[in-house]
Design a protein around this motif. Structure first.
Motif, PDB file in Angstrom:
ATOM      1  N   TRP A 154      20.360   9.066   7.367  1.00 41.42           N
ATOM      2  CA  TRP A 154      19.086   9.598   6.884  1.00 41.42           C
ATOM      3  C   TRP A 154      19.205  11.006   6.297  1.00 41.42           C
ATOM      4  O   TRP A 154      18.620  11.274   5.241  1.00 41.42           O
ATOM      5  N   PRO A 155      19.903  11.937   6.920  1.00 48.09           N
ATOM      6  CA  PRO A 155      19.978  13.280   6.322  1.00 48.09           C
ATOM      7  C   PRO A 155      20.649  13.311   4.953  1.00 48.09           C
ATOM      8  O   PRO A 155      20.471  14.276   4.215  1.00 48.09           O
ATOM      9  N   ASP A 156      21.395  12.242   4.605  1.00 46.24           N
ATOM     10  CA  ASP A 156      22.077  12.229   3.314  1.00 46.24           C
ATOM     11  C   ASP A 156      21.116  12.019   2.152  1.00 46.24           C
ATOM     12  O   ASP A 156      21.396  12.474   1.028  1.00 46.24           O
ATOM     13  N   LYS A 160      13.931  16.470   4.245  1.00 43.38           N
ATOM     14  CA  LYS A 160      13.568  17.334   5.366  1.00 43.38           C
ATOM     15  C   LYS A 160      14.177  16.888   6.697  1.00 43.38           C
ATOM     16  O   LYS A 160      14.007  17.583   7.692  1.00 43.38           O
ATOM     17  N   VAL A 161      14.835  15.751   6.738  1.00 37.38           N
ATOM     18  CA  VAL A 161      15.467  15.288   7.972  1.00 37.38           C
ATOM     19  C   VAL A 161      16.832  15.962   8.094  1.00 37.38           C
ATOM     20  O   VAL A 161      17.683  15.827   7.211  1.00 37.38           O
ATOM     21  N   GLU A 162      17.036  16.678   9.180  1.00 34.48           N
ATOM     22  CA  GLU A 162      18.284  17.408   9.380  1.00 34.48           C
ATOM     23  C   GLU A 162      19.294  16.593  10.170  1.00 34.48           C
ATOM     24  O   GLU A 162      20.466  16.523   9.798  1.00 34.48           O
ATOM     25  N   THR A 163      18.872  15.982  11.260  1.00 33.84           N
ATOM     26  CA  THR A 163      19.761  15.121  12.044  1.00 33.84           C
ATOM     27  C   THR A 163      18.966  13.927  12.555  1.00 33.84           C
ATOM     28  O   THR A 163      17.776  14.033  12.831  1.00 33.84           O
ATOM     29  N   ALA A 177      13.929  17.803  12.244  1.00 26.86           N
ATOM     30  CA  ALA A 177      13.454  17.918  10.868  1.00 26.86           C
ATOM     31  C   ALA A 177      12.872  19.305  10.649  1.00 26.86           C
ATOM     32  O   ALA A 177      12.644  20.070  11.592  1.00 26.86           O
ATOM     33  N   HIS A 183      11.842  24.572  12.367  1.00 27.68           N
ATOM     34  CA  HIS A 183      12.657  23.408  12.665  1.00 27.68           C
ATOM     35  C   HIS A 183      12.171  22.797  13.972  1.00 27.68           C
ATOM     36  O   HIS A 183      12.070  23.480  14.988  1.00 27.68           O
ATOM     37  N   GLU A 255       9.595  10.773   1.666  1.00 26.54           N
ATOM     38  CA  GLU A 255      10.833  10.345   2.309  1.00 26.54           C
ATOM     39  C   GLU A 255      11.037   8.837   2.145  1.00 26.54           C
ATOM     40  O   GLU A 255      12.178   8.363   1.996  1.00 26.54           O
TER      41      GLU A 255
END
Length: 423
Positions: A154-156, A160-163, A177, A183, A255
């Protein structure tokens, strides 16, 4: 003309007139008035500043004596300034932090639905933002499901999604996110998950959480619709502020578009490399692990292939048997035609033999009749000679012998007469 020119040169200019008018004003009086105005303004400003300082001093004294709540802006400022001074830091910096904290609380109290939780925002959220939307992706349903459940990707492609990470064979997904410049982290617990069908989850977090479900619907062999339903419970100043203009809903919709773009641009090129998580979860318990589901799927595919092979072999065998039957029927039909032809040929030969036999019999009958007729003629001649020389009747022409036709009735009469004579 000389008189006119002298009149023009003697007339004063505009600048000279203004200068002469200023010299006539009482400048000394004007200057004195300006000095008095300046002194009055300075005195008023000093008075206001002195009053503000006195007021602040009184409030600080009230705070120190416990008569005023420290939750106000000035109270927070003074409290933080004192803490920074004791710790050896900058009192001004502490006062600024305290003032900002007080302003934040004031805003929360002023906006409906944002109060009641203290400065940390730890109270239970009571109002949610509902989000319902769907997207169509041009891949089979299992490919869309696998890409969705491969959370580490997802972060790729989401902005706004970091992990995002799921624990091994556990109904837990940890998410982090960005919300504005803050954060936020939360943990989602999956309640129900059926491969290629649906996922239902609940989540918890310090600054709000998101509950929701996602379902997958096959519209065509290579077209899948994904229906997403979310309930966002904001908690905290930034979350509640963003919730006023539904920023979270717009972010979720964006997203989802990023997900569709990634599937149609990358996943579609190598769909077999995306495995996702194929396990099953019921009532927050993993009833089938990912490895077990993959092994079961491979076994099912192998059985399907074997069954298809058996069906194909059966069809091939049936086709060969059908071809054999057709060949036998063709040979039988050919043999029947040959036998029919031989029968027809034998029938033709027999008919020819019969015809030849009939011809021979006719010839023999004609010969016998001819012989009888000759004998009859000879007898008639002998009798004619005996009876006085009666002339015998002429014999039949040779054409009767050749044609095989019976002699005329007169010959039969003569034959009967000759028979009577012999008798």
């Amino acid at each position: 003309m000389s008189e006119n020119s002298n009149d023009q040169t003697s007339k004063p200019t505009m600048g000279e007139q203004v200068k002469s008018s200023l010299t006539e004003l009482p400048m000394d009086m004007l200057k004195s008035q300006l000095r008095e105005l300046k002194d009055a303004a300075m005195g008023r400003a000093v008075g206001h500043a002195k009053g503000w300082v006195d007021n602040a001093t009184d409030r600080l004294n009230e705070v120190a004596s416990g008569e005023r709540d420290v939750g106000g802006v000035l109270g927070r400022s003074a409290s933080k300034a004192g803490e920074e001074a004791v710790e050896g830091g900058s009192p001004a910096k502490g006062a600024l932090k305290g003032a900002l904290s007080g302003v934040k609380d004031k805003v929360k109290d002023a906006i409906p639905g944002m109060g009641g939780g203290g400065g940390g925002g730890g109270g239970k959220a009571t109002k949610s933002t509902n989000f319902v939307d769907s997207i169509d992706v041009g891949v089979p349903v299992h490919v869309a499901y696998n890409q969705w459940t491969q959370y580490e990707d997802w972060p790729d492609f989401m902005k706004k999604v970091e992990t995002a990470q799921q624990e091994d064979d556990e109904p837990k997904v940890d998410m982090k996110a960005q919300v504005f410049w803050s954060h936020r982290s939360w943990q989602s617990t999956i309640k129900e998950q059926i491969p290629d069908q649906l996922i239902v989850w609940r989540s918890t977090g310090q600054k709000g959480h998101v509950d929701g479900s996602v379902s997958f619907h096959e519209l065509a062999p290579r077209l899948t619709r994904i229906l997403v339903t979310l309930e966002y419970y904001p908690q905290g100043f930034m979350e509640r502020t963003g919730n006023i203009w539904r920023a979270q809903g717009r972010r979720a919709r964006l997203e989802m578009k990023h997900f569709r773009r990634h599937v149609m641009m990358n996943t579609i090129l190598a769909p077999d490399e995306v495995t996702g998580w194929r396990g099953e979860i019921h009532d927050e318990e993993v009833t089938k692990t990912h490895d077990d589901a993959v092994a079961e799927q491979e076994q099912q595919e192998q059985e399907d292939q074997e069954q298809e092979g058996q069906e194909q072999e059966g069809q091939d065998q049936e086709g060969q048997e059908q071809e054999g039957r057709e060949d036998e029927e063709g040979r039988a039909a050919q043999e029947g035609q040959q036998e029919e032809g031989e029968g027809q040929q034998e029938g033709g030969e027999q008919s020819e033999d019969e015809a030849n036999g009939e011809t021979d019999e006719e010839d023999s009958d004609l010969g016998e009749e001819q012989e009888k007729s000759e004998e009859t003629g000879q007898q008639d001649t002998t009798e004619g000679d005996d009876e006085g020389g009666e002339e015998p009747e002429p014999e039949s022409d040779g054409e009767d012998e050749l044609t095989g036709e019976e002699p005329p009735a007169e010959e039969d009469t003569d034959a009967s007469e000759s028979d009577e004579a012999r008798e």
